[in-house]
Scaffold this motif. Structure first.
Motif, PDB file in Angstrom:
ATOM      1  N   GLU A  61       0.805  -1.213   0.000  1.00  0.00           N
ATOM      2  CA  GLU A  61       0.000   0.000   0.000  1.00  0.00           C
ATOM      3  C   GLU A  61       0.839   1.264   0.000  1.00  0.00           C
ATOM      4  O   GLU A  61       0.517   2.227  -0.676  1.00  0.00           O
ATOM      5  CB  GLU A  61      -0.961   0.043   1.207  1.00  0.00           C
ATOM      6  CG  GLU A  61      -1.807   1.313   1.126  1.00  0.00           C
ATOM      7  CD  GLU A  61      -2.792   1.507   2.247  1.00  0.00           C
ATOM      8  OE1 GLU A  61      -2.771   0.742   3.221  1.00  0.00           O
ATOM      9  OE2 GLU A  61      -3.585   2.443   2.133  1.00  0.00           O
TER      10      GLU A  61
ATOM     11  N   ASP B 142      -0.693  -5.072   3.055  1.00  0.00           N
ATOM     12  CA  ASP B 142      -1.140  -3.876   3.780  1.00  0.00           C
ATOM     13  C   ASP B 142      -0.407  -3.887   5.115  1.00  0.00           C
ATOM     14  O   ASP B 142      -0.692  -4.701   5.997  1.00  0.00           O
ATOM     15  CB  ASP B 142      -2.662  -3.904   3.993  1.00  0.00           C
ATOM     16  CG  ASP B 142      -3.166  -2.551   4.464  1.00  0.00           C
ATOM     17  OD1 ASP B 142      -2.370  -1.803   5.066  1.00  0.00           O
ATOM     18  OD2 ASP B 142      -4.341  -2.233   4.231  1.00  0.00           O
TER      19      ASP B 142
ATOM     20  N   ASP C 233      -3.488  -2.145   8.490  1.00  0.00           N
ATOM     21  CA  ASP C 233      -4.863  -1.956   8.040  1.00  0.00           C
ATOM     22  C   ASP C 233      -5.667  -1.476   9.237  1.00  0.00           C
ATOM     23  O   ASP C 233      -5.792  -2.183  10.240  1.00  0.00           O
ATOM     24  CB  ASP C 233      -5.439  -3.269   7.485  1.00  0.00           C
ATOM     25  CG  ASP C 233      -6.799  -3.049   6.855  1.00  0.00           C
ATOM     26  OD1 ASP C 233      -6.916  -2.148   6.011  1.00  0.00           O
ATOM     27  OD2 ASP C 233      -7.747  -3.755   7.223  1.00  0.00           O
TER      28      ASP C 233
ATOM     29  N   TRP D 132      -4.757  -4.751  -1.325  1.00  0.00           N
ATOM     30  CA  TRP D 132      -4.017  -4.967  -0.077  1.00  0.00           C
ATOM     31  C   TRP D 132      -4.963  -5.053   1.125  1.00  0.00           C
ATOM     32  O   TRP D 132      -4.625  -5.676   2.118  1.00  0.00           O
ATOM     33  CB  TRP D 132      -2.963  -3.863   0.152  1.00  0.00           C
ATOM     34  CG  TRP D 132      -3.451  -2.470  -0.113  1.00  0.00           C
ATOM     35  CD1 TRP D 132      -4.242  -1.707   0.689  1.00  0.00           C
ATOM     36  CD2 TRP D 132      -3.185  -1.687  -1.289  1.00  0.00           C
ATOM     37  NE1 TRP D 132      -4.500  -0.498   0.091  1.00  0.00           N
ATOM     38  CE2 TRP D 132      -3.850  -0.448  -1.118  1.00  0.00           C
ATOM     39  CE3 TRP D 132      -2.448  -1.907  -2.465  1.00  0.00           C
ATOM     40  CZ2 TRP D 132      -3.794   0.565  -2.081  1.00  0.00           C
ATOM     41  CZ3 TRP D 132      -2.399  -0.893  -3.410  1.00  0.00           C
ATOM     42  CH2 TRP D 132      -3.059   0.318  -3.216  1.00  0.00           C
ATOM     43  N   ASP D 133      -6.154  -4.420   1.017  1.00  0.00           N
ATOM     44  CA  ASP D 133      -7.108  -4.489   2.134  1.00  0.00           C
ATOM     45  C   ASP D 133      -7.706  -5.895   2.263  1.00  0.00           C
ATOM     46  O   ASP D 133      -7.979  -6.357   3.363  1.00  0.00           O
ATOM     47  CB  ASP D 133      -8.294  -3.537   1.909  1.00  0.00           C
ATOM     48  CG  ASP D 133      -7.904  -2.078   1.818  1.00  0.00           C
ATOM     49  OD1 ASP D 133      -7.145  -1.621   2.682  1.00  0.00           O
ATOM     50  OD2 ASP D 133      -8.365  -1.389   0.876  1.00  0.00           O
TER      51      ASP D 133
HETATM   52 CA    CA Z   1      -6.094  -1.025   4.299  1.00  0.00          CA
END
Ligand code: CA
Ligand code: IPD
Ligand code: CA
Length: 265
Positions: free
Chosen positions: A67, A83, A86, A211-212
């Motif tokens: 990210e 990520d 997060d 990436w989430d």
């Molecule tokens: Ca995220």
């Protein structure tokens, strides 16, 4: 356990330690605006640096998408999707819900390994394609609840994409009628991990990035759940909306997502 999963676990745990040591201690000068309503902290960057170097040391032939901009262009066709933190807004506000998310996709774009680590609770969610999903080494499954009056459903709010807000609110009203409650925890990776282990019965969010959700998507699928975009397509690498749930709750949410977001699909 594969070397890939071992590497991802070690990297996630190390980054989790970095985040935890700074949790509640963040200085304002360590928070930087990225875009409108989007921030990056020096902790996000330190976590990413640590994860990226662990992955490139172990697998220099692989590509990487992170990210905060770390990248690698390997020749293997495989891609790590990271990520490093997060739930950054939660982290900034000392709200103890944040995670580290690391996934690996193969040359066909199929997700083959995924780790979501929640350092505050020392909870490690892991999955490999075809091997099931685990929480701290114990096999997990999606929930078996099917009475709408019993369902706890997670979501993310489009807090900066105002043109989706009306569709989102009309779907939210609809889900309120078909659930016992709704949660907005602030980390999509945790929303998906909790769906995988049955704490949540389903999850939906319209605007996410790979990436989430990549590691969380594999967790849910390996735990017996279903994940698609709002259009019902299960190739989630190509779009940004996610509906995740059990064989019972996924169709329930997907029908609502298709109906309320029709104009955005
Ligand atoms: Ca995220
Ligand atoms: C955010 C979280 C949040 C979701 C946002 C994401 P970040 O990720 O996953 O739950 O609603 O859309 O951007 O920025 O904290 O890594
Ligand atoms: Ca992040």
């Amino acid at each position: 356990m594969s070397k890939e999963l071992e590497t991802a676990i070690a990297a996630a745990r190390k980054a989790g330690g970095i985040a935890l040591r700074k949790f509640g201690e963040l200085d304002l000068a360590e928070i930087h605006p990225k875009e409108y309503k989007d921030f990056v902290t020096e902790v996000d960057q330190a976590c990413e640096q640590s994860i990226a170097s662990a992955i490139t040391d172990a697998f220099p032939e692989d590509s990487m998408l992170c990210e905060e901009g770390s990248a690698a262009n390997g020749y293997s066709g495989r891609k790590w999707i990271v990520d490093p933190l997060d739930g950054t807004l939660n982290f900034i506000h000392s709200f103890p819900v944040f995670s580290i998310s690391i996934a690996l996709s193969d040359p066909h774009n199929d997700l083959v390994a995924g780790v979501v680590y929640q350092p505050v609770l020392d909870e490690l969610f892991t999955a490999e394609k075809g091997q099931g999903a685990f929480l701290n080494g114990k096999r997990i499954h999606v929930s078996t609840r099917n009475n709408p009056e019993h369902l706890l459903i997670a979501t993310g709010i489009p807090f900066k994409e105002y043109h989706y807000l009306e569709s989102y609110v009309s779907m939210l009203k609809d889900v309120v009628h078909d659930s016992a409650g709704i949660r907005r925890a602030g980390s999509a990776a945790i929303d998906l991990a909790y769906t995988a282990c049955g704490r949540f019965d389903a999850f939906w969010e319209y605007k996410l990035f790979p990436w989430d959700y990549s590691a969380g998507v594999l967790l849910v699928r390996e735990a017996g759940g279903i994940v698609t975009g709002f259009d019902g397509n299960s190739d989630v690498s190509s779009h940004h909306s996610i509906v995740a749930g059990t064989p019972t709750t996924h169709p329930l949410l997907l029908e609502k997502a298709k109906r309320h977001f029709q104009e955005h699909l």
